[in-house]
Design a protein around this motif. Structure first.
Motif: not given
Ligand code: PBG
Length: 354
Positions: A98, A139, A141-142, A149, A186, A222, A242, A269, A292, A294-295
């Motif tokens: 990422f 993606c 979004c970053e 996204c 993603s 997330y 999503q 995910k 996944y 996730v965070s």
């Molecule tokens: C980007 C993306 C996200 C995650 C992975 N790719 C964030 C989102 O969609 O808001 C989440 C990963 C995580 O929470 O560990 N689209």
């Protein structure tokens, strides 16, 4: 014979059959004794199942710990190759990258810049670490100022699907050109797998697999990632693209469409709150399936362990094992390095049994 009346003879033979397959002849605990339980274990976790995320940040010189994900770091570009090597040396076969770019704009131009953060990171890892599979998250979004996204229509406060697709194609191609082994879209745009497959093929990357975040739910789990990847959004939420956590059949349709569009690996995910989805998808399609963790799932375990309320290693092991048991062939997890170390020490097998 009147309907509903069972002959006595049949009743007796049923009862005998039942008793002979019950206690005390049958004792399920026999196979739970030390050693024997390992022989009959149905699910094995291995470092080979793991994909380790790396956050690479173009704006920093030294690694920065992520507040919402203690123990996880954003690493600067010149440290990413060492980080990747450490992961490879632990026996983990793959990473997912990422990026946090220097510049963001409305159109996510830095996402497909051949000198962008991910492209540079991939090249630097590629030159130093042989045999590590490099997956890149595809993606926008970053890379967008608004943090969504895809391309945003401000007047309608919506993310535009179709104008986003060619950009995703460009991002995937630029990642493949830099040396990415697998691209992982993603953004949950309709048609994204087809757009990326077409773009990759036109550029000659016919052998680059697509791992699609097929069933990605609009999840509060997330939350911590958004601090990690600096991808919080300026308005709205991601519910327009999503999936709704209420839905399960819809996840099968998402996966089916992605397979038809050319996805090689499908993903669910988050993981633990969506194990039913994972199970259904694996059972229905028998595709290589990723999950996944996730965070937010990471942060929950870290926070409760820090409070002393549960055993961190056990929680990591049990959560990953459960994800695998539900049907995941591979797991993206921030615990990858810890889990690989634990598994090397034969963690699951050596659990004492009384
Ligand atoms: C980007 C993306 C996200 C995650 C992975 N790719 C964030 C989102 O969609 O808001 C989440 C990963 C995580 O929470 O560990 N689209």
């Amino acid at each position: 014979m009147r309907a509903g009346i069972i002959p006595v003879k049949e009743l007796i033979s049923d009862a005998i059959a039942m008793v002979s397959t019950m206690f005390p002849k049958i004792r399920m605990r026999r196979l739970r004794q030390p050693g024997i339980r390992n022989l009959v274990a149905e699910t094995q976790l291995s470092p080979d199942d793991l994909i380790c995320p790396i956050f690479v940040d173009e704006t920093i010189e030294n690694s920065v710990e992520i507040g919402s994900m203690p123990g996880q770091y954003r690493v600067p570009l010149d440290a990413v190759a060492d980080e990747a090597k450490e992961i490879k040396d632990l026996g983990i076969p793959a990473i997912i990258l990422f990026g946090i770019p220097e510049t963001k704009d409305e159109g996510a131009m830095s996402a497909y810049d051949d000198d962008g953060v991910i492209q540079q990171a991939v090249r630097s890892i590629r030159s130093g670490t042989d045999g590590l599979v490099i997956v890149t998250d595809v993606c926008l979004c970053e890379y967008t100022t608004h943090g969504h996204c895809g391309i945003v229509d401000y007047a309608r406060e919506t993310v535009l699907n179709d104008p986003t697709l060619p950009i995703l194609g460009k991002v995937a191609v630029s990642h493949a050109r830099a040396g990415a082994d697998i691209v992982a879209p993603s953004g949950m745009m309709d048609g994204m797998v087809r757009a990326i497959r077409t773009a990759l093929d036109i550029d000659g990357f016919t052998d680059t697999p697509i791992m699609s975040y097929s069933a990605k739910y609009c999840s509060c789990f997330y939350g911590p990632f958004r601090e990690a990847a600096d991808s919080g959004y300026a308005f709205g939420d991601r519910g327009g693209y999503q999936m709704d956590p209420a839905n399960s059949d819809e996840a099968l349709r998402e996966v089916e469409l992605d397979i038809a569009e050319g996805a090689d690996i499908v993903m669910v995910k988050p993981a633990i709150p969506y194990l039913d989805i994972l199970y259904r998808i694996k059972t229905a399609y028998q595709m290589p399936t990723a999950a996944y963790q996730v965070s937010g799932e990471y942060a929950m375990i870290e926070a409760t362990a820090a409070m002393g309320w549960l055993d961190r290693d056990q929680a990591i092991y049990e959560s990953l094992l459960s994800i695998k048991r539900a049907g995941a062939d591979m797991i993206l997890t921030y615990f990858a390095k810890d889990a690989a170390r634990m598994l090397r020490e034969d963690f699951g097998a050596s659990t004492t049994t009384i």
